[in-house]
Design a protein around this motif. Structure first.
Motif, PDB file in Angstrom:
ATOM      1  N   SER A  25      51.016  47.504  27.686  1.00 59.20           N
ATOM      2  CA  SER A  25      50.667  48.839  27.200  1.00 59.20           C
ATOM      3  C   SER A  25      50.636  49.835  28.347  1.00 59.20           C
ATOM      4  CB  SER A  25      49.297  48.824  26.511  1.00 59.20           C
ATOM      5  OG  SER A  25      49.320  48.036  25.347  1.00 59.20           O
ATOM      6  N   VAL A  26      50.580  51.108  27.991  1.00 56.37           N
ATOM      7  CA  VAL A  26      50.488  52.188  28.977  1.00 56.37           C
ATOM      8  C   VAL A  26      49.401  53.159  28.532  1.00 56.37           C
ATOM      9  CG1 VAL A  26      52.901  52.053  29.711  1.00 56.37           C
ATOM     10  CG2 VAL A  26      52.264  53.517  27.770  1.00 56.37           C
ATOM     11  N   LEU A  27      49.028  54.034  29.446  1.00 57.18           N
ATOM     12  CA  LEU A  27      48.103  55.117  29.146  1.00 57.18           C
ATOM     13  C   LEU A  27      48.874  56.429  29.159  1.00 57.18           C
ATOM     14  CD1 LEU A  27      45.119  54.143  31.488  1.00 57.18           C
ATOM     15  CD2 LEU A  27      45.417  53.544  29.069  1.00 57.18           C
ATOM     16  N   VAL A  28      48.842  57.155  28.061  1.00 52.89           N
ATOM     17  CA  VAL A  28      49.417  58.495  28.020  1.00 52.89           C
ATOM     18  C   VAL A  28      48.264  59.469  28.205  1.00 52.89           C
ATOM     19  CG1 VAL A  28      50.716  60.180  26.676  1.00 52.89           C
ATOM     20  CG2 VAL A  28      51.272  57.744  26.499  1.00 52.89           C
ATOM     21  N   VAL A  29      48.245  60.119  29.370  1.00 51.72           N
ATOM     22  CA  VAL A  29      47.151  61.020  29.748  1.00 51.72           C
ATOM     23  C   VAL A  29      47.652  62.452  29.592  1.00 51.72           C
ATOM     24  CG1 VAL A  29      45.537  61.669  31.562  1.00 51.72           C
ATOM     25  CG2 VAL A  29      46.339  59.300  31.395  1.00 51.72           C
ATOM     26  N   ALA A  30      46.976  63.222  28.762  1.00 53.17           N
ATOM     27  CA  ALA A  30      47.398  64.602  28.495  1.00 53.17           C
ATOM     28  C   ALA A  30      46.251  65.554  28.778  1.00 53.17           C
ATOM     29  CB  ALA A  30      47.855  64.748  27.049  1.00 53.17           C
ATOM     30  N   ASP A  31      46.538  66.580  29.547  1.00 51.28           N
ATOM     31  CA  ASP A  31      45.528  67.550  29.975  1.00 51.28           C
ATOM     32  C   ASP A  31      46.032  68.943  29.623  1.00 51.28           C
ATOM     33  OD1 ASP A  31      43.543  68.958  31.213  1.00 51.28           O
ATOM     34  OD2 ASP A  31      44.075  68.392  33.252  1.00 51.28           O
ATOM     35  N   ALA A  32      45.229  69.705  28.885  1.00 46.83           N
ATOM     36  CA  ALA A  32      45.603  71.072  28.522  1.00 46.83           C
ATOM     37  C   ALA A  32      45.400  71.978  29.735  1.00 46.83           C
ATOM     38  CB  ALA A  32      44.775  71.561  27.346  1.00 46.83           C
ATOM     39  N   THR A  38      35.694  78.698  21.470  1.00 44.35           N
ATOM     40  CA  THR A  38      36.990  78.691  20.793  1.00 44.35           C
ATOM     41  C   THR A  38      37.918  77.661  21.415  1.00 44.35           C
ATOM     42  OG1 THR A  38      36.714  81.045  20.270  1.00 44.35           O
ATOM     43  CG2 THR A  38      38.929  80.124  20.059  1.00 44.35           C
ATOM     44  N   ALA A  39      37.827  77.477  22.731  1.00 45.43           N
ATOM     45  CA  ALA A  39      38.607  76.418  23.381  1.00 45.43           C
ATOM     46  C   ALA A  39      38.202  75.054  22.831  1.00 45.43           C
ATOM     47  CB  ALA A  39      38.412  76.469  24.894  1.00 45.43           C
ATOM     48  N   ALA A  40      36.901  74.855  22.592  1.00 46.51           N
ATOM     49  CA  ALA A  40      36.436  73.597  22.005  1.00 46.51           C
ATOM     50  C   ALA A  40      37.000  73.423  20.596  1.00 46.51           C
ATOM     51  CB  ALA A  40      34.915  73.562  21.982  1.00 46.51           C
ATOM     52  N   GLU A  41      37.134  74.516  19.856  1.00 40.64           N
ATOM     53  CA  GLU A  41      37.717  74.444  18.507  1.00 40.64           C
ATOM     54  C   GLU A  41      39.191  74.048  18.572  1.00 40.64           C
ATOM     55  OE1 GLU A  41      34.713  77.834  16.629  1.00 40.64           O
ATOM     56  OE2 GLU A  41      36.754  78.376  17.191  1.00 40.64           O
ATOM     57  N   TRP A  42      39.921  74.648  19.517  1.00 42.43           N
ATOM     58  CA  TRP A  42      41.328  74.264  19.674  1.00 42.43           C
ATOM     59  C   TRP A  42      41.432  72.790  20.028  1.00 42.43           C
ATOM     60  CZ3 TRP A  42      43.992  71.945  23.571  1.00 42.43           C
ATOM     61  CH2 TRP A  42      45.382  71.909  23.449  1.00 42.43           C
ATOM     62  N   ALA A  43      40.589  72.324  20.957  1.00 50.21           N
ATOM     63  CA  ALA A  43      40.648  70.931  21.385  1.00 50.21           C
ATOM     64  C   ALA A  43      40.319  69.988  20.232  1.00 50.21           C
ATOM     65  CB  ALA A  43      39.693  70.701  22.554  1.00 50.21           C
ATOM     66  N   ALA A  80      42.088  66.086  16.252  1.00 52.15           N
ATOM     67  CA  ALA A  80      42.179  65.667  14.853  1.00 52.15           C
ATOM     68  C   ALA A  80      43.628  65.452  14.427  1.00 52.15           C
ATOM     69  CB  ALA A  80      41.521  66.721  13.964  1.00 52.15           C
ATOM     70  N   ASP A  81      44.501  66.367  14.829  1.00 54.86           N
ATOM     71  CA  ASP A  81      45.905  66.225  14.461  1.00 54.86           C
ATOM     72  C   ASP A  81      46.535  65.021  15.151  1.00 54.86           C
ATOM     73  OD1 ASP A  81      48.254  68.030  13.142  1.00 54.86           O
ATOM     74  OD2 ASP A  81      48.994  66.978  14.914  1.00 54.86           O
ATOM     75  N   PHE A 135      38.376  61.073  25.427  1.00 53.54           N
ATOM     76  CA  PHE A 135      38.463  62.513  25.168  1.00 53.54           C
ATOM     77  C   PHE A 135      37.458  63.208  26.069  1.00 53.54           C
ATOM     78  CE2 PHE A 135      36.895  66.217  22.580  1.00 53.54           C
ATOM     79  CZ  PHE A 135      38.026  67.003  22.751  1.00 53.54           C
ATOM     80  N   LEU A 136      37.915  64.229  26.788  1.00 52.86           N
ATOM     81  CA  LEU A 136      37.053  64.980  27.692  1.00 52.86           C
ATOM     82  C   LEU A 136      37.417  66.455  27.635  1.00 52.86           C
ATOM     83  CD1 LEU A 136      34.922  65.189  29.944  1.00 52.86           C
ATOM     84  CD2 LEU A 136      36.721  64.665  31.590  1.00 52.86           C
ATOM     85  N   HIS A 137      36.803  67.186  26.716  1.00 53.31           N
ATOM     86  CA  HIS A 137      36.938  68.639  26.598  1.00 53.31           C
ATOM     87  C   HIS A 137      38.371  69.105  26.337  1.00 53.31           C
ATOM     88  CE1 HIS A 137      32.843  68.524  27.718  1.00 53.31           C
ATOM     89  NE2 HIS A 137      33.007  68.484  29.029  1.00 53.31           N
ATOM     90  N   ASP A 138      39.255  68.947  27.316  1.00 60.12           N
ATOM     91  CA  ASP A 138      40.640  69.392  27.160  1.00 60.12           C
ATOM     92  C   ASP A 138      41.622  68.318  27.615  1.00 60.12           C
ATOM     93  OD1 ASP A 138      40.163  69.486  29.853  1.00 60.12           O
ATOM     94  OD2 ASP A 138      40.495  71.643  30.084  1.00 60.12           O
ATOM     95  N   GLU A 139      41.165  67.065  27.605  1.00 64.34           N
ATOM     96  CA  GLU A 139      41.993  65.954  28.052  1.00 64.34           C
ATOM     97  C   GLU A 139      41.844  64.780  27.091  1.00 64.34           C
ATOM     98  OE1 GLU A 139      42.499  62.990  31.954  1.00 64.34           O
ATOM     99  OE2 GLU A 139      41.129  64.685  32.021  1.00 64.34           O
ATOM    100  N   VAL A 140      42.958  64.124  26.780  1.00 66.67           N
ATOM    101  CA  VAL A 140      42.908  62.919  25.960  1.00 66.67           C
ATOM    102  C   VAL A 140      43.678  61.806  26.673  1.00 66.67           C
ATOM    103  CG1 VAL A 140      42.743  64.171  23.758  1.00 66.67           C
ATOM    104  CG2 VAL A 140      44.992  63.474  24.624  1.00 66.67           C
ATOM    105  N   ILE A 141      43.287  60.570  26.369  1.00 70.07           N
ATOM    106  CA  ILE A 141      44.045  59.404  26.813  1.00 70.07           C
ATOM    107  C   ILE A 141      44.352  58.562  25.592  1.00 70.07           C
ATOM    108  CG2 ILE A 141      44.095  57.336  28.251  1.00 70.07           C
ATOM    109  CD1 ILE A 141      42.127  58.594  30.125  1.00 70.07           C
TER     110      ILE A 141
END
Length: 551
Positions: free
Chosen positions: A315-322, A465-470, A475-476, A497-503
């Protein structure tokens, strides 16, 4: 289809609701059969309506049942009872709907926990509260926005429980090697690790304080002052400005002490098991809607620790940061076309340099943070007028929020989360300062307090509002990952999940599809909140095996 669920003595009552929100069919299920009953109904893609996701979803997951949608009444009540968009919520102030802390995952929840977490809320209460909330949303100033916010809140509640249940892949042996390298051998209870003790001895010798406990703030401050250091605290930033032989070993001591206290051997034993780190999350646990943690330090995973976060074999980790999320959100809520155009060029801070708003990227960041957090002095204050000339709509938006806060007014995020009112002592101080007989010192204190509250409301509208976007992004993405299916019996799963980052941990064969899903979900989240307004929510997406390799 909405399905309400609530405990009823030794059983659980489950009711399908009609279009008016009334029970159209009621089933009483023994607790031992609840998970199986929920699984059967889940095939019809319902929206589950219950008091508290954190009290129900862990036990369903423990029995292999994952639900796609829910409406969390307690989380929704917290939003609606305070929102300035709502004209009135019938149940506002009802203590039964106050938010509850999540059921601890480490307690191995059973079906009996459904009733234990919410003993005074039955099916009649659940149905009545659901109806009250639907009426409140329908009669609000922005029904569509509030519906989106409540759906995102509830999806976040599901995701938070799942993140704890799944856990973050963690190599305990690698972390122990890190601790041994930095701290030395594991100490006996009540003792310091060898590296810390050696630094403590060095600090004592330099300060000529043989009995000093460097972990005691007051004692350390007193010893520093006796040694001639002009400091008002023992904070790292203040010590770093002082030239003295004690500064080097003391700062190193503080750094290693934080590692030992927050992520040392005790933390490892308490929170890592079977190759997974399972912290506790509190979705929307902060007043702005940001998440909080109730154990394990989920939202404070330092870079030193990240080398031990390793994907399972294959497996791998897909790390995405806004990237630069809050400035992009500000451009969208303020409808600032010029700032939105800068966002579409990738690095928003570099765009400010290219447009000659400021001279360096570092100054661009300082200026933007000054606008978001209300810095009026120093470099931020000097650069702010340039930002105001270039992005008048954006800067006026946060200025208006600040002025509202200074006046004691409530401000509201894009989707409808409103700020708390200032505390009573704050209001009393402002009223007294307005009296002719008020002391000048009281007036100055009141003005300072007003500006501080204004800085809070200034940032609230953007951070909230940034928290709402995140949340919408999360959710999507949660939904999109299910569609990807499995490879060799393994699926892509959200693990952090960390505010604006997901793994996302995923089979290596799905890494490209996961990267696409992460980006597509971010774009959809932007459209859900802001429609066709042309702001770009850029992501930094890395596929790695070890979290530390994501940069």
């Amino acid at each position: 289809m909405d399905v309400a669920l609530a405990p009823a003595g030794e059983d659980v009552e489950v009711a399908v609701l009609d279009d008016e929100g009334r029970p159209a069919g009621l089933t009483r299920v023994g607790r031992s059969g609840l998970a199986e009953h929920v699984a059967r109904l889940e095939e019809r893609s319902p929206r589950w309506v219950w008091a508290d996701t954190a009290a129900v979803h862990p036990l369903l997951l423990a029995h292999g049942v994952r639900v796609a949608r829910c409406h969390d009444l307690r989380m929704s009540h917290a939003v609606l009872a305070r929102s300035a968009y709502v004209r009135g919520l019938a149940s506002a102030g009802d203590a039964r709907w106050a938010a509850r802390e999540a059921v601890p995952e480490e307690s191995e929840p059973t079906l009996l926990d459904v009733g234990a977490a919410e003993p005074e809320v039955d099916l009649v209460d659940v149905v009545a509260e659901h109806r009250a909330q639907q009426d409140a949303v329908a009669g609000s100033l922005h029904p569509a926005r509030l519906r989106l916010l409540l759906a995102a809140e509830s999806a976040g509640a599901l995701a938070g429980v799942e993140l704890t249940h799944v856990g973050l892949p963690f190599d305990a042996a690698e972390h122990e090697r890190l601790l041994a390298r930095l701290l030395g051998a594991r100490p006996l209870p009540g003792q310091r690790p060898p590296a810390l003790e050696a630094l403590a001895v060095q600090v004592r010798e330099v300060l000529e304080a043989p009995a000093l406990n460097p972990d005691s703030g007051p004692d350390l401050l007193q010893a520093l002052r006796r040694a001639g250091l002009d400091v008002s605290s023992t904070r790292q930033w203040e010590l770093a400005r002082v030239e003295h032989p004690v500064v080097g070993p003391l700062l190193e001591y503080k750094k290693l002490a934080r590692l030992h206290g927050a992520n040392g051997w005790s933390w490892l034993s308490a929170w890592v098991a079977d190759g997974r780190f399972r912290p506790g999350y509190i979705p929307s646990g902060v007043v702005t809607g940001r998440w909080a943690a109730r154990g394990g330090g989920a939202l404070q995973l330092p870079k030193q620790v990240r080398a031990a976060v390793v994907a399972e074999e294959g497996s791998v980790l897909v790390v995405a940061d806004a990237a630069q999320l809050e400035p992009r959100v500000l451009a969208a809520v303020a409808r600032d076309e010029a700032m939105a155009a800068a966002s579409r060029r990738g690095d928003l801070y570099q765009a400010l340099v290219d447009d000659r708003v400021v001279d360096t990227r570092a100054h661009a960041k300082v200026a933007m943070l000054g606008a978001l957090y209300g810095a009026t002095s120093g470099e931020s204050g000097r650069l702010l007028p340039r930002l105001q000339r270039s992005y008048p709509a954006a800067t006026a938006y946060v200025e208006a929020a600040a002025r509202a806060g200074e006046a004691g007014e409530v401000v509201t995020t894009w989707l409808g989360r409103s700020s708390p009112t200032p505390p009573e002592a704050w209001a009393e101080a402002q009223q007294w300062a307005a009296q002719p007989e008020a002391d000048p010192d009281d007036r100055r204190t009141a003005r300072t307090q007003a500006r501080e509250w204004g800085r809070f409301t200034r940032n609230f509208v953007v951070q909230g509002t940034a928290a709402e976007w995140a949340l919408c992004w999360l959710a999507d993405l949660r939904r999109s990952l299910v569609v990807l299916g499995e490879v060799d019996g393994r699926a892509a799963r959200l693990v952090y999940f960390l505010h604006d980052e997901v793994i996302v941990e995923a089979p290596a064969a799905l890494s490209g599809a996961v990267e696409d899903a992460v980006r597509a979900s971010a774009a959809r989240a932007g459209r859900l909140l802001f429609g066709s307004f042309p702001v770009d929510f850029a992501l930094d997406v890395r596929t790695v095996v070890r979290y530390s390799d994501a940069g």
